[in-house]
Write an enzyme that holds these catalytic residues in place. Structure first.
Site, PDB file in Angstrom:
ATOM      1  N   VAL A  14      20.358 -17.153  28.969  1.00 32.42           N
ATOM      2  CA  VAL A  14      20.646 -15.844  27.974  1.00 32.42           C
ATOM      3  C   VAL A  14      19.671 -16.073  27.670  1.00 32.42           C
ATOM      4  O   VAL A  14      19.488 -14.464  26.665  1.00 32.42           O
ATOM      5  CB  VAL A  14      22.115 -16.784  26.871  1.00 32.42           C
ATOM      6  CG1 VAL A  14      22.207 -15.998  25.756  1.00 32.42           C
ATOM      7  CG2 VAL A  14      22.531 -17.666  27.417  1.00 32.42           C
ATOM      8  N   ASN A 107      21.695 -31.468  23.667  1.00 32.68           N
ATOM      9  CA  ASN A 107      21.166 -30.027  23.074  1.00 32.68           C
ATOM     10  C   ASN A 107      21.326 -30.474  21.704  1.00 32.68           C
ATOM     11  O   ASN A 107      20.399 -29.641  20.782  1.00 32.68           O
ATOM     12  CB  ASN A 107      22.586 -29.204  23.444  1.00 32.68           C
ATOM     13  CG  ASN A 107      21.927 -28.478  24.357  1.00 32.68           C
ATOM     14  OD1 ASN A 107      21.388 -29.280  25.645  1.00 32.68           O
ATOM     15  ND2 ASN A 107      23.568 -27.888  24.889  1.00 32.68           N
ATOM     16  N   ARG A 163      35.073 -10.301  25.979  1.00 30.55           N
ATOM     17  CA  ARG A 163      36.254 -10.401  27.347  1.00 30.55           C
ATOM     18  C   ARG A 163      37.434 -10.410  27.038  1.00 30.55           C
ATOM     19  O   ARG A 163      38.008  -9.998  28.342  1.00 30.55           O
ATOM     20  CB  ARG A 163      35.865 -12.462  26.952  1.00 30.55           C
ATOM     21  CG  ARG A 163      34.601 -12.214  28.107  1.00 30.55           C
ATOM     22  CD  ARG A 163      34.586 -14.051  28.396  1.00 30.55           C
ATOM     23  NE  ARG A 163      32.994 -14.773  28.951  1.00 30.55           N
ATOM     24  CZ  ARG A 163      32.235 -15.759  28.915  1.00 30.55           C
ATOM     25  NH1 ARG A 163      32.796 -16.758  27.835  1.00 30.55           N
ATOM     26  NH2 ARG A 163      31.454 -15.633  29.341  1.00 30.55           N
ATOM     27  N   HIS A 187      34.252 -21.964  19.622  1.00 30.76           N
ATOM     28  CA  HIS A 187      34.144 -21.895  20.571  1.00 30.76           C
ATOM     29  C   HIS A 187      34.314 -22.590  21.792  1.00 30.76           C
ATOM     30  O   HIS A 187      33.387 -22.917  22.527  1.00 30.76           O
ATOM     31  CB  HIS A 187      32.162 -21.856  20.440  1.00 30.76           C
ATOM     32  CG  HIS A 187      32.239 -20.728  21.699  1.00 30.76           C
ATOM     33  ND1 HIS A 187      32.594 -19.596  22.281  1.00 30.76           N
ATOM     34  CD2 HIS A 187      31.137 -20.971  22.967  1.00 30.76           C
ATOM     35  CE1 HIS A 187      31.771 -18.964  23.809  1.00 30.76           C
ATOM     36  NE2 HIS A 187      31.283 -19.849  23.873  1.00 30.76           N
TER      37      HIS A 187
END
Ligand code: NAD
Length: 321
Positions: A14, A107, A163, A187
């Site tokens: 990304v 993370n 999308r 998300h």
């Protein structure tokens, strides 16, 4: 070049793709940072060498942060100074069989450490978080940097709605450029695409497609991330990077574009102080305004379910920070 300097943390799929699209859009100079020796430098040089072909000449710098234990991040992070925007993509990505939430513990630590660097070296920057689980990572970046809430946001809605719009365009066999959509919530698989506010050249798709078809396209959008993970073996990056650059461009050019993104909501939608996906006006100060739609009962219930999932994740983060 320009005043749209962007630092991208994480030179993986990304991060590197974001840097490349941003260079192509001529937004400003770019700094790419990774902890893997040579990765950011190699990709930055490769991208700079594409400049003469593609017609951009911004400065693209790659640099290795030698790791937090060594305490010698100074040289790499000094390159990031004066960035208008810092994009955080550092962190683990999903593999087949994993949910975004499975990435949480690892993370949190990565985004926490990076956010400390952002606060120290880029105190004026606007932060766009990409690392997953997205809504929780935006919370980490906000808490650790201590930046004003309008200067910290997450990219997810721009991707998820793209999308959905792609699926709608394919179903109707029309140009995807004519589709506009709004999507809200976290998300995750409970994100909330809003067909009433998704239009083809101004016509709501509820006028153009049967309910069952819309339901099928919504389901595919909700599972859009895992569809790619199952095909690729790793998570998506072209569309996510395009979403990041769309947000960065709105900020750098002060275009005041209305883009679904993960933004801080206090009284808006009665969220009560969490970062969640909502339509927001983006400009030179970051999130300038949350657009408040009149949701119907069904939309409201779906949004509340999604927000409660975000609240659960944030409670887990608080135990890890
Ligand atoms: P990737 O593995 O290709 O890249 C991640 C990079 O981060 C690696 O190169 C790694 O070395 C680097 N990194 C790790 N710790 C670092 C640190 N402390 N400082 C600097 N760099 C560090 O992964 P990817 O596919 O690019 O995905 C990146 C993240 O973005 C993942 O968490 C993924 O789940 C998330 N993601 C989010 C969205 C979204 O819509 N928000 C979409 C796609 C991916």
């Amino acid at each position: 070049m320009g005043n749209g300097k962007i630092t991208v943390v994480g030179a993986g799929n990304v991060g590197a793709t974001t840097a490349h699209i941003a260079a192509s859009r001529k937004l400003g100079d770019i700094v790419l940072i990774d902890i893997v020796k040579g990765l950011a430098e190699g990709k930055a040089l490769d991208m700079a060498e594409a400049g003469p072909v593609q017609g951009y000449s911004c400065k693209i710098t790659g640099t290795t942060d030698p790791g937090f234990a060594s305490g010698s991040a100074e040289a790499s992070w000094a390159q990031a100074q004066d960035s208008r925007i810092v994009v955080i993509t550092s962190g683990l990505a999903r593999k087949p069989g994993m949910s975004r939430d499975d990435l949480l513990a690892k993370n949190v630590q990565i985004v926490k450490e990076v956010s400390e660097k952002v606060a120290k070296y880029c105190p004026q920057a606007i932060v766009i978080v990409v690392s997953n689980p997205l809504d929780a990572m935006v919370y980490v970046a906000s808490k650790v940097t201590g930046f004003a809430k309008n200067r910290v946001m997450g990219m997810a809605g721009a991707l998820d709605v793209a999308r959905f719009c792609h699926f709608v365009a394919t179903e109707l066999n029309v140009s995807s450029e004519d589709i506009r959509g709004i999507l809200m919530g976290g998300h995750g698989d409970d994100m909330v695409p809003l067909p009433r506010f998704t239009t083809v050249a101004g016509i709501p798709i509820t006028e153009l497609l049967p309910k069952e078809t819309i339901a099928r396209l919504i389901e595919r959008a909700r599972k859009g991330g895992i569809e790619i993970v199952d095909l690729l073996g790793s998570s998506a990056y072209y569309a996510p990077a395009a979403g990041v650059v769309k947000m960065a461009e709105a900020i750098i050019t002060d275009s005041r574009g209305v883009i679904p993104c993960c933004a801080y909501c206090q009284k808006e939608y009665n969220v009560g102080g969490y970062f969640v996906g909502v339509p927001a006006v983006l400009g030179k100060n970051g999130v300038d305004k949350i657009v408040e739609l009149k949701l119907n009962a069904e939309e409201r219930a779906e949004f509340d379910t999604s927000v409660s999932h975000v609240k659960d994740l944030v409670a887990k983060v608080d135990k890890l920070l």
